[in-house]
Scaffold this motif. Structure first.
Motif, PDB file in Angstrom:
ATOM      1  N   MET A 103       0.819  -1.215   0.000  1.00 43.27           N
ATOM      2  CA  MET A 103       0.000   0.000   0.000  1.00 43.27           C
ATOM      3  C   MET A 103       0.853   1.267   0.000  1.00 43.27           C
ATOM      4  SD  MET A 103      -2.861  -1.671   2.443  1.00 43.27           S
ATOM      5  CE  MET A 103      -4.345  -0.730   2.178  1.00 43.27           C
ATOM      6  N   GLY A 104       2.149   1.106  -0.221  1.00 42.41           N
ATOM      7  CA  GLY A 104       3.008   2.265  -0.503  1.00 42.41           C
ATOM      8  C   GLY A 104       3.659   2.920   0.700  1.00 42.41           C
ATOM      9  N   PHE A 105       3.700   2.255   1.849  1.00 45.99           N
ATOM     10  CA  PHE A 105       4.230   2.899   3.061  1.00 45.99           C
ATOM     11  C   PHE A 105       5.730   3.193   2.957  1.00 45.99           C
ATOM     12  CE2 PHE A 105       0.759   0.410   5.559  1.00 45.99           C
ATOM     13  CZ  PHE A 105      -0.209   1.207   4.993  1.00 45.99           C
ATOM     14  N   TYR A 106       6.478   2.291   2.341  1.00 49.43           N
ATOM     15  CA  TYR A 106       7.919   2.511   2.174  1.00 49.43           C
ATOM     16  C   TYR A 106       8.170   3.653   1.193  1.00 49.43           C
ATOM     17  CZ  TYR A 106       9.162  -1.714   4.753  1.00 49.43           C
ATOM     18  OH  TYR A 106       9.323  -2.651   5.744  1.00 49.43           O
ATOM     19  N   GLY A 114      12.583  12.993  -0.841  1.00 50.69           N
ATOM     20  CA  GLY A 114      12.933  13.514  -2.162  1.00 50.69           C
ATOM     21  C   GLY A 114      13.289  12.459  -3.197  1.00 50.69           C
ATOM     22  N   TRP A 115      13.032  11.193  -2.866  1.00 51.80           N
ATOM     23  CA  TRP A 115      13.281  10.140  -3.864  1.00 51.80           C
ATOM     24  C   TRP A 115      12.234  10.210  -4.973  1.00 51.80           C
ATOM     25  CZ3 TRP A 115      17.189   6.445  -3.986  1.00 51.80           C
ATOM     26  CH2 TRP A 115      18.000   6.362  -2.840  1.00 51.80           C
ATOM     27  N   ASP A 116      12.659   9.871  -6.191  1.00 51.20           N
ATOM     28  CA  ASP A 116      11.750   9.698  -7.315  1.00 51.20           C
ATOM     29  C   ASP A 116      11.255   8.246  -7.231  1.00 51.20           C
ATOM     30  OD1 ASP A 116      10.434  10.213  -9.617  1.00 51.20           O
ATOM     31  OD2 ASP A 116      12.191  10.094 -10.930  1.00 51.20           O
ATOM     32  N   ILE A 117       9.975   8.051  -6.968  1.00 56.44           N
ATOM     33  CA  ILE A 117       9.494   6.728  -6.559  1.00 56.44           C
ATOM     34  C   ILE A 117       8.743   5.957  -7.656  1.00 56.44           C
ATOM     35  CG2 ILE A 117       9.372   7.256  -4.086  1.00 56.44           C
ATOM     36  CD1 ILE A 117       6.296   7.686  -4.587  1.00 56.44           C
ATOM     37  N   TYR A 118       9.004   4.641  -7.670  1.00 63.16           N
ATOM     38  CA  TYR A 118       8.300   3.705  -8.558  1.00 63.16           C
ATOM     39  C   TYR A 118       7.956   2.460  -7.742  1.00 63.16           C
ATOM     40  CZ  TYR A 118       9.890   6.486 -12.514  1.00 63.16           C
ATOM     41  OH  TYR A 118      10.107   7.503 -13.395  1.00 63.16           O
ATOM     42  N   VAL A 120       5.965  -1.642  -7.897  1.00 68.23           N
ATOM     43  CA  VAL A 120       5.278  -2.734  -8.585  1.00 68.23           C
ATOM     44  C   VAL A 120       4.520  -3.511  -7.527  1.00 68.23           C
ATOM     45  CG1 VAL A 120       5.539  -4.871  -9.899  1.00 68.23           C
ATOM     46  CG2 VAL A 120       7.036  -2.939 -10.382  1.00 68.23           C
ATOM     47  N   GLU A 121       3.263  -3.812  -7.807  1.00 61.72           N
ATOM     48  CA  GLU A 121       2.447  -4.507  -6.804  1.00 61.72           C
ATOM     49  C   GLU A 121       1.457  -5.440  -7.506  1.00 61.72           C
ATOM     50  OE1 GLU A 121       2.328  -5.040  -3.529  1.00 61.72           O
ATOM     51  OE2 GLU A 121       0.568  -6.232  -4.041  1.00 61.72           O
ATOM     52  N   ILE A 122       1.455  -6.696  -7.093  1.00 60.52           N
ATOM     53  CA  ILE A 122       0.608  -7.702  -7.761  1.00 60.52           C
ATOM     54  C   ILE A 122      -0.870  -7.519  -7.411  1.00 60.52           C
ATOM     55  CG2 ILE A 122       0.918  -9.442  -5.945  1.00 60.52           C
ATOM     56  CD1 ILE A 122       0.972 -11.572  -8.152  1.00 60.52           C
ATOM     57  N   SER A 123      -1.137  -6.976  -6.234  1.00 64.54           N
ATOM     58  CA  SER A 123      -2.536  -6.815  -5.797  1.00 64.54           C
ATOM     59  C   SER A 123      -3.119  -5.510  -6.338  1.00 64.54           C
ATOM     60  CB  SER A 123      -2.600  -6.810  -4.263  1.00 64.54           C
ATOM     61  OG  SER A 123      -3.769  -6.133  -3.832  1.00 64.54           O
ATOM     62  N   GLN A 124      -4.197  -5.640  -7.074  1.00 68.69           N
ATOM     63  CA  GLN A 124      -4.891  -4.469  -7.630  1.00 68.69           C
ATOM     64  C   GLN A 124      -5.348  -3.543  -6.508  1.00 68.69           C
ATOM     65  OE1 GLN A 124      -6.486  -4.202 -11.246  1.00 68.69           O
ATOM     66  NE2 GLN A 124      -6.399  -2.101 -10.475  1.00 68.69           N
ATOM     67  N   TYR A 125      -5.905  -4.138  -5.472  1.00 66.38           N
ATOM     68  CA  TYR A 125      -6.411  -3.377  -4.326  1.00 66.38           C
ATOM     69  C   TYR A 125      -5.317  -2.518  -3.703  1.00 66.38           C
ATOM     70  CZ  TYR A 125      -7.551  -2.695   0.655  1.00 66.38           C
ATOM     71  OH  TYR A 125      -7.714  -2.169   1.897  1.00 66.38           O
ATOM     72  N   ALA A 126      -4.140  -3.134  -3.416  1.00 61.89           N
ATOM     73  CA  ALA A 126      -3.043  -2.413  -2.767  1.00 61.89           C
ATOM     74  C   ALA A 126      -2.435  -1.379  -3.717  1.00 61.89           C
ATOM     75  CB  ALA A 126      -1.972  -3.397  -2.302  1.00 61.89           C
ATOM     76  N   ALA A 127      -2.302  -1.743  -4.995  1.00 57.94           N
ATOM     77  CA  ALA A 127      -1.716  -0.812  -5.974  1.00 57.94           C
ATOM     78  C   ALA A 127      -2.588   0.441  -6.102  1.00 57.94           C
ATOM     79  CB  ALA A 127      -1.557  -1.507  -7.320  1.00 57.94           C
ATOM     80  N   ASP A 128      -3.897   0.260  -6.145  1.00 58.59           N
ATOM     81  CA  ASP A 128      -4.809   1.409  -6.234  1.00 58.59           C
ATOM     82  C   ASP A 128      -4.657   2.314  -5.019  1.00 58.59           C
ATOM     83  OD1 ASP A 128      -5.784   0.510  -8.601  1.00 58.59           O
ATOM     84  OD2 ASP A 128      -7.631  -0.357  -7.788  1.00 58.59           O
ATOM     85  N   TYR A 129      -4.563   1.701  -3.853  1.00 60.07           N
ATOM     86  CA  TYR A 129      -4.410   2.460  -2.611  1.00 60.07           C
ATOM     87  C   TYR A 129      -3.111   3.274  -2.656  1.00 60.07           C
ATOM     88  CZ  TYR A 129      -4.224   3.651   2.338  1.00 60.07           C
ATOM     89  OH  TYR A 129      -4.153   4.349   3.509  1.00 60.07           O
ATOM     90  N   ALA A 130      -2.010   2.612  -3.057  1.00 60.72           N
ATOM     91  CA  ALA A 130      -0.693   3.260  -3.087  1.00 60.72           C
ATOM     92  C   ALA A 130      -0.674   4.432  -4.069  1.00 60.72           C
ATOM     93  CB  ALA A 130       0.383   2.246  -3.459  1.00 60.72           C
ATOM     94  N   THR A 136       0.695   9.425  -7.499  1.00 63.28           N
ATOM     95  CA  THR A 136       1.582   9.148  -8.640  1.00 63.28           C
ATOM     96  C   THR A 136       0.976   8.066  -9.528  1.00 63.28           C
ATOM     97  OG1 THR A 136       3.767   8.357  -9.303  1.00 63.28           O
ATOM     98  CG2 THR A 136       2.887   7.445  -7.283  1.00 63.28           C
ATOM     99  N   LYS A 137       1.375   8.082 -10.788  1.00 65.02           N
ATOM    100  CA  LYS A 137       0.946   7.015 -11.703  1.00 65.02           C
ATOM    101  C   LYS A 137       1.995   5.910 -11.743  1.00 65.02           C
ATOM    102  CE  LYS A 137      -1.986   9.621 -14.889  1.00 65.02           C
ATOM    103  NZ  LYS A 137      -1.697  11.077 -14.807  1.00 65.02           N
ATOM    104  N   ASN A 138       3.122   6.103 -11.043  1.00 65.74           N
ATOM    105  CA  ASN A 138       4.250   5.176 -11.141  1.00 65.74           C
ATOM    106  C   ASN A 138       4.134   3.925 -10.265  1.00 65.74           C
ATOM    107  OD1 ASN A 138       5.375   6.899 -12.977  1.00 65.74           O
ATOM    108  ND2 ASN A 138       6.738   7.894 -11.501  1.00 65.74           N
ATOM    109  N   ILE A 139       2.911   3.532  -9.972  1.00 64.55           N
ATOM    110  CA  ILE A 139       2.696   2.264  -9.264  1.00 64.55           C
ATOM    111  C   ILE A 139       2.063   1.313 -10.276  1.00 64.55           C
ATOM    112  CG2 ILE A 139       1.558   1.103  -7.322  1.00 64.55           C
ATOM    113  CD1 ILE A 139       3.573   3.267  -6.455  1.00 64.55           C
TER     114      ILE A 139
END
Ligand SMILES: [Zn+2]
Length: 283
Positions: A103-106, A114-118, A120-130, A136-139
């Motif tokens: 869910m994007g906590f890290y 200030g990191w440029d973040i990307y 990858v997440e297999i779960s649709q539910y968690a990716a949407d949340y993140a 960002t669209k980079n999930i």
């Protein structure tokens, strides 16, 4: 499901350590790597990591907690801080990819530095949340097999409690290697099959073994599989204890003092039930 050979040496010569549901945890007789004999295909995998994985299944998988992944955020943030203390020892903020970003906590923590973040997440539910949390669209929702990045894009790639879930860890490690800059680093956390619980209570380890953990690494086998894929170890340390697997005493499992005591002792003796390792490319 299909039958696998040893991830580390490719052989098919094993002894069975125990049964995990309909699967077998085995140890390679040639190289000592511990792995699950049968592997999920991709379609089965997407079913494992549904919304429930972060809710009901998360609660059931952690006897210590009676809350889901989202409510576990304050505890997870403790680990996030530790991980970035180490990362910032090696790297100034640049471009980071978190594989299995949940869910994007890290990544949220990285973004604040200030990191440029990307992700990858297999779960649709968690990716949407993140995606929403981080604005960002980079999930990317999917598996490493069906995602591409340009070569040498990332300063840092992280996989926190992810590599043990990979059905084909060597293929993944070889693929993501190209995405790292030449001086990039990769951070990995996995359960430790050489920690106090595995050593003292193998039956309980097997009894509570998640069915979606495909490999049980030790510091030694993790280093060897990474070497095989072209990485060189920078550091490794163990941490934590699966108190609910180590003991059956309820009052211990729920005591913060006991838990902290064991946490410190196992860390001091390098017998923690998880390990965190950092690697660079072996050029
Ligand atoms: Zn082997």
């Amino acid at each position: 499901m299909y039958k696998s050979t040893c991830d580390l040496c490719g052989n098919d010569n094993y002894k069975i350590l125990g049964k995990v549901k309909d699967n077998f945890l085995v140890k390679c007789m040639l190289c000592g790597h511990i792995y699950m004999l049968y592997r999920f295909n991709n379609k089965e995998l997407f079913k494992v990591y549904d919304e429930d994985y972060f809710k009901e299944k998360y609660i059931k998988g952690n006897e210590k907690v009676d809350y889901d992944y989202l409510k576990d955020k304050p505890n997870i943030l403790e680990f996030v801080k530790k991980r970035f203390n180490t990362i910032h020892k090696y790297k100034n903020p640049g471009t980071i990819l978190d594989i299995g970003c949940a869910m994007g906590f890290y990544l949220e923590y990285a973004q604040n530095f200030g990191w440029d973040i990307y992700g990858v997440e297999i779960s649709q539910y968690a990716a949407d949340y993140a995606r929403q949390l981080l604005n960002t669209k980079n999930i990317f929702n999917g598996t490493i097999e069906n995602i591409e990045f340009e070569d040498e894009k990332f300063d840092v790639i992280t996989m926190w409690l992810v590599l043990e879930h990979m059905v084909k860890p060597v293929d993944i490690l070889l693929k993501i290697r190209k995405w790292l800059k030449h001086d990039g680093i990769i951070g990995i956390k996995v359960p430790n099959a050489d920690g106090i619980t595995f050593r003292s209570n193998l039956n309980k380890w097997i009894g509570q073994h998640p069915e979606d953990h495909m490999c049980d690494f030790t510091p030694d086998t993790l280093e060897r599989i990474m070497n095989k894929c072209g990485y060189e170890m920078l550091e490794v340390e163990t941490e934590g204890i699966y108190l609910d697997r180590f003991t059956t005493k309820e009052k211990f499992i729920h005591s913060k003092n006991v838990s902290n005591f064991y946490y410190d002792i196992t860390k001091e003796c390098n017998l923690g039930d998880s390990m965190v390792a950092f690697f660079k490319l072996n050029l």
